[in-house]
Design an enzyme around this catalytic site. Sequence first.
Site, PDB file in Angstrom:
ATOM      1  N   ASP A  61      -4.064 -50.643  51.397  1.00 56.10           N
ATOM      2  CA  ASP A  61      -3.790 -49.336  51.285  1.00 56.10           C
ATOM      3  C   ASP A  61      -4.038 -48.580  50.286  1.00 56.10           C
ATOM      4  O   ASP A  61      -4.075 -47.249  50.643  1.00 56.10           O
ATOM      5  CB  ASP A  61      -1.145 -49.411  51.194  1.00 56.10           C
ATOM      6  CG  ASP A  61      -1.397 -47.742  50.903  1.00 56.10           C
ATOM      7  OD1 ASP A  61      -0.562 -47.277  51.939  1.00 56.10           O
ATOM      8  OD2 ASP A  61      -0.062 -48.153  49.791  1.00 56.10           O
ATOM      9  N   ASN A 129       0.461 -51.464  59.244  1.00 55.02           N
ATOM     10  CA  ASN A 129       0.374 -52.232  58.224  1.00 55.02           C
ATOM     11  C   ASN A 129      -0.667 -53.351  58.678  1.00 55.02           C
ATOM     12  O   ASN A 129      -2.108 -53.639  57.956  1.00 55.02           O
ATOM     13  CB  ASN A 129       1.661 -52.941  58.135  1.00 55.02           C
ATOM     14  CG  ASN A 129       2.525 -51.679  57.495  1.00 55.02           C
ATOM     15  OD1 ASN A 129       2.398 -51.104  57.463  1.00 55.02           O
ATOM     16  ND2 ASN A 129       4.067 -52.552  57.553  1.00 55.02           N
ATOM     17  N   GLU A 132      -4.079 -51.899  57.636  1.00 52.32           N
ATOM     18  CA  GLU A 132      -4.192 -51.802  55.710  1.00 52.32           C
ATOM     19  C   GLU A 132      -4.281 -53.351  55.531  1.00 52.32           C
ATOM     20  O   GLU A 132      -5.343 -53.405  54.747  1.00 52.32           O
ATOM     21  CB  GLU A 132      -2.678 -51.513  55.449  1.00 52.32           C
ATOM     22  CG  GLU A 132      -2.562 -50.150  55.465  1.00 52.32           C
ATOM     23  CD  GLU A 132      -1.370 -49.666  55.164  1.00 52.32           C
ATOM     24  OE1 GLU A 132      -0.589 -48.090  54.531  1.00 52.32           O
ATOM     25  OE2 GLU A 132      -0.344 -50.356  55.383  1.00 52.32           O
TER      26      GLU A 132
END
Length: 245
Positions: A61, A129, A132
Site C-alpha cells: 500500500d 488487498n 497491494e
Amino acid sequence: MQKSDKIHEKINNDYKSLEEKINIKFKNKKLLAQAFCHRSYLNENPDIDLENNERLEFLGDAILELVVTLELFKRYNYSEGKLTLIRAYLVNTKNLANVAKKLSLNNYLLLSKGEAKDTSKAKQYIFANTVEALIGAIYLDKGFGAAKKFIKKYIIGKLQDEISEDFYKDHKSKLQEKTQEKLKITPVYKVLKEEGPDHAKTFLVGVYFNDKLIARGEGTSKQEAEENAAENALILKGWCQNNNK
C-alpha cells in the site's frame, strides 16, 4: 499428500503461470505464495508454513501510493487538490479489484472454503488487498524498480496527456451535482450497520433523498461505503452515463 506438501506443489506449479503473465520470476517462491494467503485460509489450515498477506499488503500500500504520487507529480502540472483526486481514483478498491480481475489473481488466492464461495462486495476488498500484497512481495524479492514497473503497467496504465475532471471525480460529488440539478436537494448519508473487529470493520451506509432511502453501499471505511452507496444511487437513477465503471 500432506497439506504442507500441497502448498509447496502449488508454489512450484500454479504460480509459474502468474510469473509468466507479469514477467517477474521470484527468487523466493514462498514470498509469492504469502502474497495470496488470506487470513481465513490459515484458520482452516493452521499447519501450513505460511504467514497471511496482511503485512505484505501494508508494505505494498505504501509503495503503491509513493509510485503513483511520483508518477503523477512528474507527468502533470496540476494543483495538489487535483493530483490528490487522481491518485485516490487510481488506488481505490474498485480500480485495484479490476486489476486483480484482469490478471486473474482469483486463480491463485488461498482462501477458506467460505471466503472462496463468497460473491459479495467483500470479495472486491480481498482482490484489492491482494494486489497491494503482491506489490509488497515484488518489492521485497526484486526491488523498488520491479515494483514500480508493475504499478506503472497495471495500475497507472496509459493516462491521457490531459485528464478531464470527469475521469477522477468521485461518485459522491457526481450524485450531489445531479440531485441539486434535478431535485434541488442534497443527499444525506447514514450508517446503517457496523460489523467486525476494529482492525477489520465493514460499514453499511444508506444514501437518502429527503427521508427516503435510495441506495445502500458497503466499505471498509465510512467514506468508502458512502462512495459505494452514491455509485449505486447513480446507477439506480440512470445518472451514470458519464460514470467511470
